[in-house]
Motif scaffolding. Structure first.
Motif, PDB file in Angstrom:
ATOM      1  N   GLY A 277       0.811  -1.205   0.000  1.00  0.00           N
ATOM      2  CA  GLY A 277       0.000   0.000   0.000  1.00  0.00           C
ATOM      3  C   GLY A 277       0.847   1.258   0.000  1.00  0.00           C
ATOM      4  O   GLY A 277       0.585   2.206  -0.752  1.00  0.00           O
ATOM      5  N   VAL A 278       1.880   1.279   0.834  1.00  0.00           N
ATOM      6  CA  VAL A 278       2.769   2.445   0.885  1.00  0.00           C
ATOM      7  C   VAL A 278       3.575   2.546  -0.407  1.00  0.00           C
ATOM      8  O   VAL A 278       3.761   3.645  -0.954  1.00  0.00           O
ATOM      9  CB  VAL A 278       3.710   2.336   2.102  1.00  0.00           C
ATOM     10  N   MET A 279       4.043   1.405  -0.907  1.00  0.00           N
ATOM     11  CA  MET A 279       4.864   1.397  -2.121  1.00  0.00           C
ATOM     12  C   MET A 279       4.103   2.000  -3.301  1.00  0.00           C
ATOM     13  O   MET A 279       4.637   2.829  -4.044  1.00  0.00           O
ATOM     14  CB  MET A 279       5.284  -0.033  -2.442  1.00  0.00           C
ATOM     15  N   ILE A 280       2.839   1.600  -3.465  1.00  0.00           N
ATOM     16  CA  ILE A 280       2.035   2.125  -4.569  1.00  0.00           C
ATOM     17  C   ILE A 280       1.828   3.627  -4.407  1.00  0.00           C
ATOM     18  O   ILE A 280       1.912   4.399  -5.373  1.00  0.00           O
ATOM     19  CB  ILE A 280       0.686   1.387  -4.642  1.00  0.00           C
ATOM     20  N   SER A 537      -3.592   8.496  -2.243  1.00  0.00           N
ATOM     21  CA  SER A 537      -3.404   7.040  -2.213  1.00  0.00           C
ATOM     22  C   SER A 537      -2.418   6.651  -1.119  1.00  0.00           C
ATOM     23  O   SER A 537      -2.551   5.596  -0.491  1.00  0.00           O
ATOM     24  CB  SER A 537      -2.914   6.547  -3.577  1.00  0.00           C
ATOM     25  N   LEU A 538      -1.427   7.525  -0.878  1.00  0.00           N
ATOM     26  CA  LEU A 538      -0.473   7.246   0.195  1.00  0.00           C
ATOM     27  C   LEU A 538      -1.159   7.356   1.556  1.00  0.00           C
ATOM     28  O   LEU A 538      -0.876   6.571   2.473  1.00  0.00           O
ATOM     29  CB  LEU A 538       0.706   8.221   0.107  1.00  0.00           C
ATOM     30  N   LEU A 539      -2.058   8.316   1.697  1.00  0.00           N
ATOM     31  CA  LEU A 539      -2.812   8.445   2.946  1.00  0.00           C
ATOM     32  C   LEU A 539      -3.725   7.239   3.160  1.00  0.00           C
ATOM     33  O   LEU A 539      -3.884   6.763   4.285  1.00  0.00           O
ATOM     34  CB  LEU A 539      -3.642   9.732   2.926  1.00  0.00           C
ATOM     35  N   ILE A 543      -3.822   4.778   6.348  1.00  0.00           N
ATOM     36  CA  ILE A 543      -4.978   4.322   7.125  1.00  0.00           C
ATOM     37  C   ILE A 543      -4.960   2.799   7.252  1.00  0.00           C
ATOM     38  O   ILE A 543      -5.279   2.238   8.299  1.00  0.00           O
ATOM     39  CB  ILE A 543      -6.283   4.809   6.457  1.00  0.00           C
ATOM     40  N   GLY A 544      -4.556   2.141   6.152  1.00  0.00           N
ATOM     41  CA  GLY A 544      -4.423   0.688   6.213  1.00  0.00           C
ATOM     42  C   GLY A 544      -3.381   0.259   7.234  1.00  0.00           C
ATOM     43  O   GLY A 544      -3.574  -0.721   7.967  1.00  0.00           O
ATOM     44  N   ILE A 545      -2.289   1.017   7.297  1.00  0.00           N
ATOM     45  CA  ILE A 545      -1.245   0.706   8.282  1.00  0.00           C
ATOM     46  C   ILE A 545      -1.779   0.882   9.695  1.00  0.00           C
ATOM     47  O   ILE A 545      -1.530   0.061  10.586  1.00  0.00           O
ATOM     48  CB  ILE A 545      -0.014   1.615   8.048  1.00  0.00           C
ATOM     49  N   PHE A 623      10.064  10.856   2.574  1.00  0.00           N
ATOM     50  CA  PHE A 623       9.856  11.346   3.935  1.00  0.00           C
ATOM     51  C   PHE A 623       8.372  11.515   4.256  1.00  0.00           C
ATOM     52  O   PHE A 623       7.985  11.421   5.423  1.00  0.00           O
ATOM     53  CB  PHE A 623      10.620  12.657   4.153  1.00  0.00           C
ATOM     54  N   PHE A 624       7.569  11.739   3.234  1.00  0.00           N
ATOM     55  CA  PHE A 624       6.126  11.773   3.474  1.00  0.00           C
ATOM     56  C   PHE A 624       5.637  10.388   3.883  1.00  0.00           C
ATOM     57  O   PHE A 624       4.758  10.258   4.737  1.00  0.00           O
ATOM     58  CB  PHE A 624       5.385  12.256   2.222  1.00  0.00           C
ATOM     59  N   SER A 625       6.222   9.347   3.271  1.00  0.00           N
ATOM     60  CA  SER A 625       5.840   7.982   3.661  1.00  0.00           C
ATOM     61  C   SER A 625       6.260   7.697   5.100  1.00  0.00           C
ATOM     62  O   SER A 625       5.529   7.040   5.846  1.00  0.00           O
ATOM     63  CB  SER A 625       6.480   6.964   2.715  1.00  0.00           C
ATOM     64  N   VAL A 626       7.447   8.194   5.502  1.00  0.00           N
ATOM     65  CA  VAL A 626       7.881   8.016   6.891  1.00  0.00           C
ATOM     66  C   VAL A 626       6.953   8.783   7.833  1.00  0.00           C
ATOM     67  O   VAL A 626       6.578   8.289   8.907  1.00  0.00           O
ATOM     68  CB  VAL A 626       9.342   8.494   7.068  1.00  0.00           C
ATOM     69  N   PHE A 627       6.556   9.991   7.413  1.00  0.00           N
ATOM     70  CA  PHE A 627       5.611  10.765   8.216  1.00  0.00           C
ATOM     71  C   PHE A 627       4.287  10.024   8.366  1.00  0.00           C
ATOM     72  O   PHE A 627       3.686  10.028   9.444  1.00  0.00           O
ATOM     73  CB  PHE A 627       5.378  12.131   7.553  1.00  0.00           C
ATOM     74  N   VAL A 628       3.839   9.399   7.281  1.00  0.00           N
ATOM     75  CA  VAL A 628       2.610   8.598   7.348  1.00  0.00           C
ATOM     76  C   VAL A 628       2.771   7.485   8.374  1.00  0.00           C
ATOM     77  O   VAL A 628       1.860   7.201   9.161  1.00  0.00           O
ATOM     78  CB  VAL A 628       2.271   8.022   5.956  1.00  0.00           C
ATOM     79  N   GLY A 629       3.958   6.842   8.382  1.00  0.00           N
ATOM     80  CA  GLY A 629       4.206   5.785   9.356  1.00  0.00           C
ATOM     81  C   GLY A 629       4.124   6.287  10.780  1.00  0.00           C
ATOM     82  O   GLY A 629       3.542   5.631  11.654  1.00  0.00           O
ATOM     83  N   VAL A 630       4.706   7.468  11.027  1.00  0.00           N
ATOM     84  CA  VAL A 630       4.665   8.038  12.383  1.00  0.00           C
ATOM     85  C   VAL A 630       3.245   8.465  12.741  1.00  0.00           C
ATOM     86  O   VAL A 630       2.728   8.150  13.821  1.00  0.00           O
ATOM     87  CB  VAL A 630       5.635   9.233  12.486  1.00  0.00           C
TER      88      VAL A 630
END
Length: 652
Positions: A277-280, A537-539, A543-545, A623-630
């Protein structure tokens, strides 16, 4: 001084609909250093609750708890965790081993939350060898017997050299032989000076203890000591410091990352779906930004190829929204060309006439655009031929039948051959190719490479049969002079032709810089829109995470209780789950960067689109993906950190 002293301890549980169930009622108890105590009682008597309070896994509602003379009743959860980590060890009935760890890693769990030394690991290895597990160290817990699993739990309880070992039904899940071996280990441990407090419901096992405490309905009904027991062991009470270790070290972060990797591998399918999901999302962000930035760059290059500081002078068939009659439409002439060149700050002027023609050369036909202009064209439009040369002012005056062709025309008519000096027929008129224009590419609906340039006089009087100029390009010497020149052009032409005000309205002067700016802003907005859509899509992946992390918290509630029992503070649990969430997004982000870059290059290769993969877009997406993780891992991590040890351990 007593090791532990309880004074009128009370504990009441709240059940549904306001129902209160008292588990302990004003229990007072004193425990000496070095005792072996068995706590007995029927189910619901309060023995497990008493053990949880003694082991600092739970807090009493009333009363006072003193550890080596210090009142610990009002300490915080983190201070309780620090005391458990330094001075207490736990042996559970259900072993509470982590299946993804091997025997050594399980035994070393208490050191995840303290600073372990080589000496500590050597001591744990000695314990494992002593209890007969030296040949099984690399095995996972599901590869050994129940008795061996309980031995691992004992080694884990002894890892930090605790003052007190709490054993909750340590033989409940063992056969009789394994049970005797475990009790023998506890007895030996007690003889070496460690205080052992064991909960059991079997009288035979309780007889091995030096003191038996019986409970019923939350009250101590008997407290019997065997004669001859000596508890005169010494301990420096000043070493008991219930201070939370708030430092976060690099080694600690590495431990969290290692455990996070083990957790991901333990749930491969779920981890792959989360990473996917994050990769896409990251790949989409990079690809969309690359396509958008590429389009913007292409527009900028297309305008740059048209020249700088340009004004385009054209005639219009409408004036103030009203269609003009054909006899009132402005017809530009060579006198207009001369007048425009006389305007101050005008460096060059290129006139144009245009049409389409059928071109024949070497038996090949091609229909293309014919453009008549002057030698200034090559400088205004940055089109100095790469092969051959441009026509001259003499060629214009003499209506010479010479042509400069675009790259597409050259390829279609001559293939790989050099066209310079060769004849071509344009609308059945013989011309000589004298140069090939530099490759420009398509701009809008026109392909700058699919055209032929001829002297304007030749185009007007030999090819197209027209006696007027279609439009002009006016190049201004510097950007600051564009506005004054733009204001002067219409009056100059109007005065020359003696136009009325209505006729002067039919002349348009377009600033190409303004058009370029508007086009660039439009493309930039489009790129931002594409990137924003991709970010959504990253958001969604985030949410899935969060959903998966919440499921992980529920699935690992028992594990969270174990970690807290071993000394994990709220911060440790929170960091652990945050690291797992960030690790998922980091892996997904890294793979997404690779996928997005490959996709962008593939799009460019297949469709010929211009793409720009910038470092800033890669860093932004990553870094946006890392922010999503946090961001999306924070809530599940916080929920996990708030769980009470005793409640988490009881969770099924």
């Amino acid at each position: 001084m007593a090791l532990i002293e309880l004074k009128k301890i009370g504990k009441t549980y709240k059940l549904g609909k306001g129902l209160l169930v008292p588990a302990l009622k004003e229990v007072s108890l004193s425990i000496e250093l070095g005792e072996f105590i068995a706590i007995m009682g029927s189910s619901g008597s309060g023995k497990s609750t008493l053990l949880s309070i003694l082991g600092l896994l739970d807090k009493a509602d009333a009363g006072e708890y003193r550890l080596l003379g210090k009142n610990v009743t009002a300490l915080s959860d983190n201070q309780y965790a620090a005391l458990r980590s330094r001075y207490l060890g736990f042996i559970f009935q259900s072993f509470n081993l982590l299946s993804r760890f091997n025997i050594v890693d399980n035994a070393m769990l208490p050191f995840l939350y303290t600073h372990a030394t080589r000496k500590d690991k050597d001591r744990v290895m000695q314990i494992l060898n002593k209890i007969g597990l030296g040949d099984r160290l690399s095995h996972r817990t599901n590869e050994i017997s129940g008795g061996q699993q309980q031995r691992v739990a004992i080694a884990r309880a002894l890892a930090n050299q605790p003052l007190i070992v709490f054993a909750d039904e340590p033989t409940g899940n063992l056969d009789s032989k394994s049970a005797l071996e475990v009790l023998g280990l506890l007895k030996e441990l007690n003889q070496q000076g460690t205080t052992v407090i064991m909960v059991t419901h079997e009288p035979d096992l309780a007889q091995l203890a030096g003191r038996i405490i019986a409970l019923k309905d939350g009250i101590i009904i008997s407290d019997k000591k065997k004669p001859g027991e000596n508890y005169n062991k010494k301990f420096d009470a000043t070493t008991v410091k219930p201070v939370s270790n708030s430092s976060v070290t690099l080694a600690g972060i590495m431990n969290y990352a290692y455990e996070a990797m083990l957790s991901l591998f333990a749930n491969k399918l779920r981890s792959i779906l989360s990473i996917l999901g994050v990769m896409i999302g990251v790949a989409a962000v990079i690809a969309m930004l690359a396509i958008g930035s590429g389009a913007q760059k292409q527009v900028e290059q297309s305008f740059a190829s048209m020249g700088t500081n340009l004004l385009m002078v054209t005639n219009s068939f409408r004036s103030r929204g009203v269609a003009l009659a054909s006899d009132t439409v402005t017809r530009f002439t060579f006198e207009d060309l001369a007048a425009l060149k006389e305007i101050e700050s005008v460096s060059r002027v290129a006139p144009y006439v245009q049409g389409r023609a059928q071109v024949v050369a070497q038996g090949k036909n091609w229909n293309t655009r014919v453009l008549g202009s002057s030698p200034d064209y090559q400088y205004i439009r940055n089109a100095v031929p790469l092969i051959g040369h441009f026509f001259t002012a003499t060629d214009v005056t003499g209506r010479a039948k010479v042509a400069v062709i675009g790259k597409t025309v050259a390829t279609e008519l001559f293939g790989e051959d050099d066209p310079v000096g060769k004849p071509i027929r344009i609308n059945r008129i013989n011309f000589k190719v004298i140069g090939v224009l530099p490759e420009k590419g398509a701009t809008g609906f026109q392909n700058a490479d699919d055209q032929i340039l001829v002297p304007i006089s030749t185009a007007m009087y030999r090819l197209l049969g027209t006696d007027y100029i279609n439009y002009f390009d006016v190049q201004v010497s510097n950007a600051d002079a564009i506005a004054p020149v733009q204001d002067e052009i219409i009056p100059v032409i109007g005065k020359l032709h003696r136009f009325s005000e209505q006729q002067m309205d039919g002349i348009e002067v377009r600033n190409m810089a303004d058009i370029q700016k508007a086009a660039s802003e439009m493309i930039a907005t489009f790129a931002l829109l594409l990137g924003s859509i991709a970010a959504v899509s990253l958001l969604v992946g985030g949410i899935g995470i969060m959903n998966i992390m919440l499921v992980l918290v529920m699935e690992r509630t028992h594990e969270i209780g174990l970690r807290k029992a071993l000394g994990a503070e709220n911060r440790d649990i929170m960091i652990q789950f945050l690291v797992e969430s960030v690790l998922i997004c980091t892996l997904g982000g890294t793979l997404g960067v690779i996928l997005g870059s490959l996709f962008s290059l593939g799009i460019s290769s297949i469709f010929g689109w211009y793409v720009t993969i910038s470092l800033s877009s890669i860093l932004l997406a990553f870094f946006f993906s890392v922010f999503v993780g946090v961001a999306f891992g924070l809530w599940p991590a916080w929920r996990a950190a708030q769980l009470q040890p005793v409640e988490a351990l009881r969770y099924e």
